[in-house]
Design a protein around this motif. Sequence first.
Motif, PDB file in Angstrom:
ATOM      1  N   MET A   1       0.850  -1.173   0.000  1.00 13.56           N
ATOM      2  CA  MET A   1       0.000   0.000   0.000  1.00 13.56           C
ATOM      3  C   MET A   1       0.890   1.229   0.000  1.00 13.56           C
ATOM      4  O   MET A   1       1.792   1.334   0.822  1.00 13.56           O
ATOM      5  N   LYS A   2       0.593   2.128  -0.886  1.00 13.27           N
ATOM      6  CA  LYS A   2       1.364   3.368  -0.987  1.00 13.27           C
ATOM      7  C   LYS A   2       0.966   4.315   0.150  1.00 13.27           C
ATOM      8  O   LYS A   2      -0.112   4.210   0.718  1.00 13.27           O
ATOM      9  N   GLN A   3       1.873   5.246   0.464  1.00 14.63           N
ATOM     10  CA  GLN A   3       1.655   6.166   1.582  1.00 14.63           C
ATOM     11  C   GLN A   3       0.346   6.949   1.441  1.00 14.63           C
ATOM     12  O   GLN A   3      -0.376   7.134   2.411  1.00 14.63           O
ATOM     13  N   ALA A   4       0.026   7.395   0.232  1.00 14.14           N
ATOM     14  CA  ALA A   4      -1.205   8.176   0.019  1.00 14.14           C
ATOM     15  C   ALA A   4      -2.439   7.341   0.359  1.00 14.14           C
ATOM     16  O   ALA A   4      -3.391   7.850   0.957  1.00 14.14           O
ATOM     17  N   GLU A   5      -2.410   6.070  -0.027  1.00 13.71           N
ATOM     18  CA  GLU A   5      -3.539   5.187   0.295  1.00 13.71           C
ATOM     19  C   GLU A   5      -3.632   4.967   1.803  1.00 13.71           C
ATOM     20  O   GLU A   5      -4.720   4.965   2.371  1.00 13.71           O
ATOM     21  N   PHE A   6      -2.461   4.759   2.436  1.00 14.63           N
ATOM     22  CA  PHE A   6      -2.444   4.567   3.886  1.00 14.63           C
ATOM     23  C   PHE A   6      -2.969   5.798   4.608  1.00 14.63           C
ATOM     24  O   PHE A   6      -3.746   5.694   5.554  1.00 14.63           O
ATOM     25  N   ASP A   7      -2.543   6.969   4.157  1.00 15.08           N
ATOM     26  CA  ASP A   7      -3.019   8.215   4.764  1.00 15.08           C
ATOM     27  C   ASP A   7      -4.535   8.317   4.680  1.00 15.08           C
ATOM     28  O   ASP A   7      -5.191   8.762   5.627  1.00 15.08           O
ATOM     29  N   LYS A   8      -5.093   7.879   3.552  1.00 15.49           N
ATOM     30  CA  LYS A   8      -6.553   7.902   3.392  1.00 15.49           C
ATOM     31  C   LYS A   8      -7.218   6.935   4.373  1.00 15.49           C
ATOM     32  O   LYS A   8      -8.208   7.285   5.017  1.00 15.49           O
ATOM     33  N   VAL A   9      -6.669   5.736   4.512  1.00 18.28           N
ATOM     34  CA  VAL A   9      -7.205   4.761   5.479  1.00 18.28           C
ATOM     35  C   VAL A   9      -7.147   5.347   6.883  1.00 18.28           C
ATOM     36  O   VAL A   9      -8.114   5.266   7.650  1.00 18.28           O
ATOM     37  N   GLU A  12      -9.739   8.206   7.342  1.00 15.24           N
ATOM     38  CA  GLU A  12     -11.094   7.655   7.403  1.00 15.24           C
ATOM     39  C   GLU A  12     -11.334   6.949   8.729  1.00 15.24           C
ATOM     40  O   GLU A  12     -12.417   7.065   9.323  1.00 15.24           O
TER      41      GLU A  12
END
Length: 134
Positions: A1-9, A12
């Motif tokens: 998982m890329k950092q941007a996706e992790f930040d979104k998780v 949320e």
Amino acid sequence: MKQAEFDKVFQEAIAQANNLLATKGVEYTGPQTQDRLANFKRGATLTGCTPLQVAFVYASKHYDAISTFVQNDAKGAKQFLSEPIEGRLHDLMNYCILMLAIIRDGSAKSAAPTGEVGYFASYSPPTIEGLDNV
């Protein structure tokens, strides 16, 4: 998982946990008090435990459900969920925050029975099969 996706998780999860905490806080605090920890203090009086122990018991219900989910997932077994696992994780996050608040409030030890504290004196968390060496 890329950092941007992790930040979104992360964002949320925090937003959902915050929403649950605000919604359930009104329900559990009660109309006659402004004490956000009143539910745990009432539970402590009722059971002879401390507010921190009461919060731990409430949190352990979610931990147990998460543990079962993880075990079933590892086995590829069918999941039987009364609520989505994400909700359990958000609830557990909130109980950790509530336990921090109880400690900071100074009420962690209030309403404690004298002597042995029963179940908590010998409690050890459940283990997850196959993860002994992790």
